[in-house]
Scaffold this active site. Structure first.
Site, PDB file in Angstrom:
ATOM      1  CG  ASP A  36      -2.108  -0.712   1.171  1.00 55.12           C
ATOM      2  OD1 ASP A  36      -2.486  -1.040   0.052  1.00 55.12           O
ATOM      3  OD2 ASP A  36      -2.728  -0.951   2.223  1.00 55.12           O
ATOM      4  CE  LYS A  58       3.378   3.869  -9.274  1.00 54.49           C
ATOM      5  NZ  LYS A  58       3.728   3.370 -10.587  1.00 54.49           N
ATOM      6  CG  MET A 172      -9.227   6.346   7.828  1.00 58.95           C
ATOM      7  SD  MET A 172     -10.180   4.969   7.181  1.00 58.95           S
ATOM      8  CE  MET A 172     -10.629   4.103   8.677  1.00 58.95           C
TER       9      MET A 172
HETATM   10  N1  SAH Z   1      -4.430  -0.203   9.778  1.00 56.37           N
HETATM   11  C1  SAH Z   1      -3.969   1.120  10.031  1.00 56.37           C
HETATM   12  C2  SAH Z   1      -5.058   2.146   9.853  1.00 56.37           C
HETATM   13  C3  SAH Z   1      -5.561   2.260   8.450  1.00 56.37           C
HETATM   14  S1  SAH Z   1      -6.758   3.504   8.241  1.00 56.37           S
HETATM   15  C4  SAH Z   1      -3.354   1.187  11.421  1.00 56.37           C
HETATM   16  O1  SAH Z   1      -3.499   0.240  12.200  1.00 56.37           O
HETATM   17  O2  SAH Z   1      -2.667   2.170  11.716  1.00 56.37           O
HETATM   18  C5  SAH Z   1      -5.743   4.862   7.740  1.00 56.37           C
HETATM   19  C6  SAH Z   1      -5.662   5.866   8.855  1.00 56.37           C
HETATM   20  O3  SAH Z   1      -4.683   5.488   9.786  1.00 56.37           O
HETATM   21  C7  SAH Z   1      -5.244   7.249   8.424  1.00 56.37           C
HETATM   22  O4  SAH Z   1      -6.337   7.982   7.929  1.00 56.37           O
HETATM   23  C8  SAH Z   1      -4.747   7.835   9.712  1.00 56.37           C
HETATM   24  O5  SAH Z   1      -5.812   8.233  10.530  1.00 56.37           O
HETATM   25  C9  SAH Z   1      -4.110   6.629  10.350  1.00 56.37           C
HETATM   26  N2  SAH Z   1      -2.659   6.589  10.117  1.00 56.37           N
HETATM   27  C10 SAH Z   1      -1.963   5.668   9.432  1.00 56.37           C
HETATM   28  N3  SAH Z   1      -0.648   5.937   9.488  1.00 56.37           N
HETATM   29  C11 SAH Z   1      -0.505   7.044  10.229  1.00 56.37           C
HETATM   30  C12 SAH Z   1       0.589   7.817  10.689  1.00 56.37           C
HETATM   31  N4  SAH Z   1       1.845   7.490  10.351  1.00 56.37           N
HETATM   32  N5  SAH Z   1       0.354   8.896  11.457  1.00 56.37           N
HETATM   33  C13 SAH Z   1      -0.893   9.237  11.805  1.00 56.37           C
HETATM   34  N6  SAH Z   1      -1.974   8.546  11.410  1.00 56.37           N
HETATM   35  C14 SAH Z   1      -1.793   7.462  10.647  1.00 56.37           C
END
Ligand code: SAH
Length: 501
Positions: A36, A58, A172
């Site tokens: 991803d 992408k 999100m």
């Molecule tokens: N499975 C992922 C979440 C996927 S949903 C997890 O466990 O982290 C995608 C959301 O995750 C984004 O919209 C944001 O809210 C959060 N997210 C993912 N990476 C992030 C990061 N490095 N910093 C802050 N928020 C993050």
């Protein structure tokens, strides 16, 4: 045909160090990796060179593969008998649609595993100094999606959430931030409840914004917060100013390009990352053993004629060891010979083979190594195994004190030209990156790979005088380690950093 297998791996929130050991093993054994957008480059670098990479995230080029497409790719690859890794940001089962991806596999009887990852919901908060629970403040944590479907109201049970008095983390939620805060206020949460947004958490670009429930939307708008970011609401946010450790790291946000050969880049890159640096690995040289190397083979046969064996880099050690292994022999073939190493890195390579340098000069370069050998006053011949373009400083010193030697060239330095696009973009950023050079050949390799680019802004962090001389020849601005070790080089970059910030 043999059935493949799919391993769903959580890549963690951004900092590559937060990948699990099990996740890393799965990646290293993969034949196909489907990944991803949110997976960091340093983790993608772990993918074996001959494995196929499929980017399904992408977004910029409007190539975002729809979920059914991803499910189908996983199924097809596994049915072809391949070991497939599906790499996802954070934890695959936490708002990661990991469950959906397994359904089709389960239907077709394809074997699968899931390797949980560290979720951004907890890690991004932690890197901003927010413990998601604390006995004095709350007794529960609630992770909620703030995703809002176009034209539909937010489907979040605000009353119930407020009643828990627990810490709330929204993923999100950037575009719905205003509605989320408003919903909580309407449900009776105090306007001065501490709240935070952590953008790009755990990465060198992490940006925490601390506010209250009432002021957070305004603050976030003023600072143009973008996804990915988590929203944290709860009294634990007030601990951030006290616990905010990551943003205080010595090299936080500093961009550093590491130019070592790929197999040796790891430790330096990891150590710089641990100091908060934004590290890009750009291997522009690699060492290749000369095969066959008749002179080296003959020297091994008459090893008793030598009193000292001298190495000027870890590559010399590994070339010799690989040769002994090929002819089904081991370190005993070296008999009682004494060993000299140019520095601690080369000594470390010897130790991997159960050997230890008898001599390491005070200053880690050819001239001092030669002088140290003179001081040791050898009675027998000296055997040097080194690179094709080794510097004459070592042999000049030996000649001055009339020591007889054989200078055998057993490996070559090859310039590799990796993808330069990413590095060229970095060169245009402010402040310009620091580039680490651990040998003169890394300088030559870097400069020739980036022909035509403006290198006047970069700081060349050099391991020693020879490396510095090469960098200055190309007009680079240099800083030099006090001693030719990784520790001293890192120290020098940190010291330089205090002037940059
Ligand atoms: N499975 C992922 C979440 C996927 S949903 C997890 O466990 O982290 C995608 C959301 O995750 C984004 O919209 C944001 O809210 C959060 N997210 C993912 N990476 C992030 C990061 N490095 N910093 C802050 N928020 C993050």
């Amino acid at each position: 045909m043999k059935m493949g297998k799919v391993v769903l791996v959580g890549a963690g929130p951004g900092d590559p160090g937060l990948l699990t050991i099990k996740g890393r093993q799965a990646i290293e054994q993969a034949e196909v990796v489907v990944y991803d957008r949110l997976v960091s480059q340093a983790i993608l670098n772990l993918i074996p060179e001959d494995a196929e990479r499929i980017n399904v995230g992408k977004e910029s080029a409007n190539h975002l593969v729809p979920q059914e497409g991803i499910n189908r790719i996983l199924l097809e690859q596994a049915l072809e008998g391949k070991r497939v890794v599906r790499l996802k940001g954070g934890d695959p089962f936490l708002f990661g649609r990991g469950g959906e991806e397994l359904e089709l596999l389960a239907e077709h009887g394809v074997p699968f595993e899931e390797v949980p990852g560290i979720t951004s919901a907890i890690a991004a908060a932690a890197y901003a100094g927010i413990p998601v629970t604390h006995r004095d403040y709350c007794s529960s944590l609630h992770i909620v999606t703030g995703h809002q479907r176009a034209g539909k109201p937010l489907d979040i049970p605000f009353d119930a959430l407020v009643n828990t008095k627990g810490t709330l983390v929204f993923l999100m939620g950037v575009s719905a931030l205003e509605n989320i805060c408003e919903g909580l206020l309407k449900a009776g949460m105090e306007p001065d409840m501490p709240a935070a947004v952590v953008e790009k958490g755990t990465t060198p670009a992490q940006r925490p914004i601390l506010a209250t429930l009432a002021t957070l939307p305004r603050e976030a708008r003023a600072r143009q917060v973008k996804s990915p970011a988590i929203i944290v609401v709860g009294r634990v946010c007030a601990l951030s100013p006290q616990f905010d450790w990551f943003d205080r790291l010595a090299l936080k946000g500093r961009s550093v390009i590491v130019t070592r050969p790929k197999e040796r880049a790891g430790t330096l890159a990891d150590r710089l990352r641990a100091l908060g640096a934004d590290v890009t690995e750009f291997p522009c040289i690699r060492t290749v053993p000369m095969e066959p190397c008749t002179q080296m083979e003959q020297a091994v046969e008459k090893i008793d004629e030598y009193q000292w064996l001298v190495f000027t880099s870890p590559a010399g050690v590994s070339t010799l060891m690989a040769y002994l292994d090929r002819i089904h022999r081991d370190v005993r073939a070296l008999g009682r010979i004494r060993l000299a190493a140019i520095g601690p890195g080369t000594d470390r390579e010897l130790r991997k083979h159960g050997l230890r340098a008898d001599l390491i000069p005070q200053v880690y370069d050819g001239a001092h190594l030669g002088q140290a050998l003179c001081d040791a006053a050898p009675e027998g011949r000296v055997l040097i195994l080194r690179a094709q373009w080794g510097s004459p400083a070592l042999t000049d010193a030996l000649e001055r004190c009339k020591i007889s030697y054989d200078d055998i060239r057993c490996y070559e330095t090859e310039y590799t030209c990796p993808e330069t696009e990413q590095v060229r973009t970095l060169l245009e950023q402010e402040p310009a990156p620091v580039v680490t050079f651990t040998s003169a050949s890394t300088v030559t390799g870097f400069v020739s790979a980036l022909k035509g680019a403006d290198l006047s802004g970069i700081t060349a962090a050099c391991i020693g005088e020879q490396t510095r001389a090469e960098a200055q020849k190309h007009g680079l601005h240099t800083i030099t380690a006090e001693k030719a070790t990784m520790d001293a080089l890192i120290q020098r970059i940190v010291e330089g950093g205090s002037q940059w910030n």
